[in-house]
Design an enzyme around this catalytic site. Structure first.
Site, PDB file in Angstrom:
ATOM      1  CE1 TYR A   1      -3.206  -2.803   0.035  1.00  0.00           C
ATOM      2  CE2 TYR A   1      -3.764  -2.288   2.300  1.00  0.00           C
ATOM      3  CZ  TYR A   1      -3.964  -3.043   1.161  1.00  0.00           C
ATOM      4  OH  TYR A   1      -4.925  -4.022   1.140  1.00  0.00           O
TER       5      TYR A   1
ATOM      6  CE  LYS B   1       1.833 -17.217  -3.381  1.00  0.00           C
ATOM      7  NZ  LYS B   1       1.078 -18.468  -3.331  1.00  0.00           N
TER       8      LYS B   1
ATOM      9  CG  ASP C   1      -1.349 -20.028  -1.483  1.00  0.00           C
ATOM     10  OD1 ASP C   1      -0.558 -19.818  -0.542  1.00  0.00           O
ATOM     11  OD2 ASP C   1      -1.033 -20.683  -2.490  1.00  0.00           O
TER      12      ASP C   1
ATOM     13  CG  ASP D   1      -7.161  -5.043   3.704  1.00  0.00           C
ATOM     14  OD1 ASP D   1      -8.156  -5.096   4.445  1.00  0.00           O
ATOM     15  OD2 ASP D   1      -7.070  -4.260   2.750  1.00  0.00           O
TER      16      ASP D   1
ATOM     17  CG  ASP E   1     -12.283  -7.924   5.381  1.00  0.00           C
ATOM     18  OD1 ASP E   1     -12.086  -7.387   6.491  1.00  0.00           O
ATOM     19  OD2 ASP E   1     -12.674  -7.299   4.382  1.00  0.00           O
TER      20      ASP E   1
END
Ligand code: NAD
Length: 360
Positions: free
Chosen positions: A143, A194, A226, A250, A254
């Site tokens: 970001y 990752k 993942d 993020d 959720d």
């Protein structure tokens, strides 16, 4: 002696003003009961700030936040501002606030409340007892990394670019919060990255692994993002504390939110090394239900409890608020997002009244 705290309120957009109003009423009542006097000062952020000043985070708002003991934020964003240039979008105000206050660590609990097990989209036996804390890095990663933007190449092709970058110092700082949080909980830390594809993730994994030596009582594991997403819905009880970067955090928080039945139930705390923290619900401004008295204010109310516990060191009043939330749920009060058969349907204001009544 009465304790005094200056709280900056950032109602933002959409359902923000409705849910923040409920949290302020609750804080005022609990404050009286616990000999705490709050001075609340409202400031503009997000779309509301764009409409009033042309920018999503006016300097005045940032200054006021810096001078306060804690910041209670609702949510920002909405359809009206979706097509503005990126630097004028409400979300830019939120990112600016995080950077401006140096909020590098975001704590997002995903705890399943026994009263809401049936609101989860997963089976009871999978979610019963879930108690996860996601520690998300907040001021670095994709970001904020440079270069970023939409550029025209020499051959006239248009490319969008974002850069995922972490320094050793940024990784170490958030890993430390992850280990210390796990120490205060069940002593299990899962670092999510990752590293099979991204160099930045390999550095992340190396640093977190090295730091584990300092925390012999914490059991460290690593998962690729993942797989972590898959495990969260397959067997969420395996997780205690998760530490991860900005983008992965993020998304995973959720997903963890949905385990609990409603995104309208989840609070969060964003901590700085030296200044005031920001306490806010995980959910957004829910423009689809704004102004209709349908919003669930409990994530905002629980964010106020996190503010008392982590920001102001007032655990007694924090517990009072958390217990009040449990009591209204036990009494059967439900907003639309957590409604189930046989329960009492209430709106945002009705839930607020129920909270005040169990607290009185
Ligand atoms: P959202 O969280 O606002 O809404 C997702 C869904 O959950 C909607 O159906 C909404 O009605 C419901 N919902 C959310 N909070 C609820 C509550 N308290 N009670 C009942 N239902 C609730 O996410 P979105 O729709 O992706 O985004 C809407 C806007 O919010 C966008 O402009 C986005 O940029 C912004 N946003 C802001 C934040 C923030 O302020 N921290 C976070 C996420 C999204």
């Amino acid at each position: 002696m009465t304790k005094q705290y200056r709280i900056t309120l950032l109602p933002g957009d959409g359902i923000g003003p409705e849910i923040l109003g409920v949290a302020v009423d609750v804080l005022q009542l609990v404050g009286k009961q616990c000999d705490i006097e709050f001075t609340f000062e409202k400031a503009l952020v997000g779309g509301a700030a764009i409409d009033a000043t042309g920018e999503p985070l006016p300097q005045e708002t940032l200054d006021r936040c810096r001078q306060s003991d804690a910041v209670l934020l609702a949510a920002i964003g909405g359809y009206k501002w979706d097509n503005l240039p990126r630097h004028q979008r409400p979300e830019t105000g939120l990112l600016g606030l995080r950077a401006g206050l140096n909020l590098f660590a975001n704590l997002r609990p995903a705890t399943i409340l026994p009263q809401l097990i049936d609101a989860s989209s997963l089976k009871r036996e999978i979610v019963e007892g879930v108690d996860i804390m996601v520690v998300r890095e907040l001021t670095g990663g994709i970001y904020f990394g440079q270069p970023k933007g939409i550029f025209e190449t020499e051959t006239g092709e248009v490319r969008g670019v974002n850069t995922m970058a972490y320094t050793v110092q940024e990784i170490d700082r958030i890993a430390k919060v992850g280990f210390e949080t796990a120490q205060k909980r069940q002593g299990r830390l899962c670092s999510v990255d990752k590293a099979n594809v991204l160099d930045v993730s390999q550095l992340w994994r190396d640093r977190v692994t090295a730091m584990a030596e300092n925390y012999p009582n914490v059991e460290l594991t690593h998962l690729y993002v993942d797989n972590a997403a898959m495990q969260l819905v397959r067997a969420p009880k395996q997780f205690d504390t998760i530490v991860t970067g900005n983008l992965f955090g993020d998304i995973l928080s959720d997903a963890a939110a949905m385990l609990t039945g409603s995104i309208g139930m989840l609070p969060s705390a964003s901590l700085s090394a030296d200044g005031p923290g920001v306490y806010e619900p995980v959910h957004g401004s829910a423009p689809d239900i704004a102004g209709q008295d349908k919003a669930n204010p409990l994530a905002q109310v629980l964010s106020a409890a996190m503010m008392l516990r982590y920001g102001l060191n007032e655990p007694e009043s924090a517990s009072k608020i958390e217990e009040a939330v449990t009591k209204v749920l036990d009494a059967g009060y439900r907003t639309g997002d957590i409604m189930s058969e046989g329960m009492k349907a209430v709106g945002c204001s009705g839930m607020g009244e129920a909270l005040l009544s169990v607290l009185s």
